[in-house]
Write an enzyme that holds these catalytic residues in place. Structure first.
Site, PDB file in Angstrom:
ATOM      1  N   TRP A 295     -48.086 -88.196 -60.509  1.00  0.00           N
ATOM      2  CA  TRP A 295     -47.754 -87.356 -61.652  1.00  0.00           C
ATOM      3  C   TRP A 295     -48.376 -85.972 -61.547  1.00  0.00           C
ATOM      4  CZ3 TRP A 295     -43.555 -88.219 -64.018  1.00  0.00           C
ATOM      5  CH2 TRP A 295     -43.099 -89.532 -64.196  1.00  0.00           C
TER       6      TRP A 295
ATOM      7  N   LYS B 171     -45.175 -93.957 -73.795  1.00  0.00           N
ATOM      8  CA  LYS B 171     -46.177 -94.901 -73.318  1.00  0.00           C
ATOM      9  C   LYS B 171     -47.034 -95.410 -74.474  1.00  0.00           C
ATOM     10  CE  LYS B 171     -45.158 -93.402 -68.944  1.00  0.00           C
ATOM     11  NZ  LYS B 171     -44.936 -92.159 -68.241  1.00  0.00           N
TER      12      LYS B 171
ATOM     13  N   ASP C 264     -52.437 -83.608 -68.715  1.00  0.00           N
ATOM     14  CA  ASP C 264     -51.352 -84.563 -68.927  1.00  0.00           C
ATOM     15  C   ASP C 264     -51.983 -85.909 -69.258  1.00  0.00           C
ATOM     16  OD1 ASP C 264     -49.275 -86.363 -68.822  1.00  0.00           O
ATOM     17  OD2 ASP C 264     -48.614 -85.825 -66.785  1.00  0.00           O
TER      18      ASP C 264
HETATM   19  C1  LIG Z   1     -44.456 -91.085 -67.638  1.00  0.00           C
HETATM   20  C2  LIG Z   1     -45.273 -89.939 -67.277  1.00  0.00           C
HETATM   21  C3  LIG Z   1     -44.747 -88.634 -67.252  1.00  0.00           C
HETATM   22  C4  LIG Z   1     -43.276 -88.334 -67.504  1.00  0.00           C
HETATM   23  O1  LIG Z   1     -42.942 -88.472 -68.829  1.00  0.00           O
HETATM   24  P1  LIG Z   1     -41.455 -88.106 -69.311  1.00  0.00           P
HETATM   25  O2  LIG Z   1     -41.545 -88.278 -70.781  1.00  0.00           O
HETATM   26  O3  LIG Z   1     -40.526 -89.084 -68.652  1.00  0.00           O
HETATM   27  O4  LIG Z   1     -41.168 -86.715 -68.921  1.00  0.00           O
HETATM   28  C5  LIG Z   1     -45.601 -87.602 -66.954  1.00  0.00           C
HETATM   29  N1  LIG Z   1     -46.902 -87.813 -66.680  1.00  0.00           N
HETATM   30  C6  LIG Z   1     -47.431 -89.057 -66.700  1.00  0.00           C
HETATM   31  C7  LIG Z   1     -48.883 -89.227 -66.411  1.00  0.00           C
HETATM   32  C8  LIG Z   1     -46.642 -90.156 -66.988  1.00  0.00           C
HETATM   33  O5  LIG Z   1     -47.176 -91.381 -67.018  1.00  0.00           O
END
Ligand SMILES: *Cc1c(COP(=O)(O)O)cnc(C)c1O
Length: 361
Positions: free
Chosen positions: A103, A197, A173
């Site tokens: 990521w 999530k 993030d």
């Molecule tokens: C799932 C995830 C993303 C992507 O999220 P989207 O909502 O699909 O854009 C980005 N960073 C991390 C750490 C993730 O687990």
């Protein structure tokens, strides 16, 4: 009553049953309006209340200081990969990225489009997958920002302590572990997370951003991609992802009723301990490819002695009611993603399944 299984999917993921039931109960006729919430104007009184309650709940639960704005935007976490350099890249300034896995690399790929891109730390040469300790995160002197992914969903590693980078903006993030532990906002300038999530259904990204950082953002960019646009319009610049926000608010109400962030942290610690204990007690039969000090409490990854056994494990586990245990296609192995709504019982039963599977094979 439906037959709900234990869903260990990495995302979209399991959500709290009371949050789903509330939606089911009021889906056709939201609070005697004669309409579903998804059929109403996003400028109307009923939606307005949901919108502002969701923001207030995020602020309350995460203890967000008053000098931060909370945004709810389309485009998930990924849109922010694009927006971050677009808003904050400046001529002659470095865009610092910490590379810890899939990521962070995806975020960095968007930073690389700009002249100032710089990778300041990487775990690529390390013997085991790991996160930097806080003191290893040293931004460039002229950095426009430093970007970190604090929980690598695929690698199963979690940053334990956030760095203090002084005046350099720290952008994180937190998609896969937001709302699972308290956050030190004195060291953080912007957090973003895809909702699917720990917060709700897919299709939305949450941004928590220091107002002084918004004030520094570039103004010669697209209105829609500008954080300032969305902050100035309270995330109502265009039609917001109404249903995702409504569902997230149901989830936040559930978090509130279940001990808040500290309650979530305790559950995450209990759940992950069951699985790591099962791995550690297996004399190496199960192995965790992650530095012990960096193990994620949300995404637990492990291997079996052979890929054949891994296949067998995943298929027998699915038959026993444990879904979503296949590791990401890029790394293989097994992974259990245990977000806030996963009952501790799910982890306890999976750990017992692991012990039994080892004994039978
Ligand atoms: C799932 C995830 C993303 C992507 O999220 P989207 O909502 O699909 O854009 C980005 N960073 C991390 C750490 C993730 O687990």
């Amino acid at each position: 009553m439906t037959n709900r299984i234990f869903n260990f999917s990495a995302g979209p993921c399991t959500l709290p049953l009371p949050a789903l039931e509330k939606a089911q109960h009021e889906f056709l006729d939201y609070q005697c309006s004669g309409m579903s919430i998804i059929e109403q104007s996003h400028r109307g009184k009923q939606y307005d209340e949901i919108h502002n309650t969701a923001i207030a709940n995020l602020k309350f639960l995460l203890d967000i200081p008053d000098d931060f704005s909370v945004l709810m935007l389309h485009g998930g976490a990924t849109q922010n990969f694009v927006m971050i350099p677009m808003n904050f890249a400046k001529e002659g300034k470095s865009l610092d990225y910490v590379l810890t896995g899939s990521w962070s690399k995806k975020a960095a790929a968007e930073g690389k489009r700009y002249n100032g891109y710089k990778a300041i730390w990487s775990n690529e040469e390390k013997p085991k997958s790991c996160m930097p300790v806080a003191s290893e995160i040293v931004p460039s002197e002229n950095a426009a920002y430093v970007h970190i992914c604090s929980n690598e969903t695929i690698g199963g590693i979690e940053l334990q302590e956030f760095p203090d980078c002084g005046d350099i903006p720290v952008i994180i993030d937190m998609s896969s572990h937001i709302m699972s532990r308290p956050l030190p906002f004195d060291k953080i300038d912007m957090i973003y997370a895809g909702a699917q999530k720990n917060l709700g259904p897919a299709g939305m990204g949450i941004v928590i951003i220091r107002n002084s950082l918004i004030a520094q953002a570039n103004t010669d960019i697209s209105n829609f991609m500008s954080y300032k646009t969305h902050a100035d319009s309270n995330s109502l610049y265009n039609t917001p992802p109404v249903f995702a926000i409504y569902m997230m608010n149901n989830v936040l109400e559930w978090v509130k009723a279940n001990g808040g962030v500290l309650g979530m942290q305790k559950l995450a610690t209990q759940r992950s301990a069951f699985l790591y204990d099962a791995v550690d007690a297996s004399d190496g039969w199960y192995s965790c490819p992650v530095e012990k000090s960096c193990r994620s409490k949300m995404n637990v990854v492990w291997r079996l002695p052979t890929e054949e056994l891994e296949k067998k494990f995943i298929s027998e586990a699915a038959a026993a009611g444990f879904s979503g245990l296949k590791g990401h296609r890029s790394v293989g192995g097994c992974r259990a993603s245990m977000y806030n709504a996963m009952p501790v019982e799910g982890a306890e039963k999976l750990a017992q399944f692991m012990i039994d599977f080892k004994n039978n094979n």
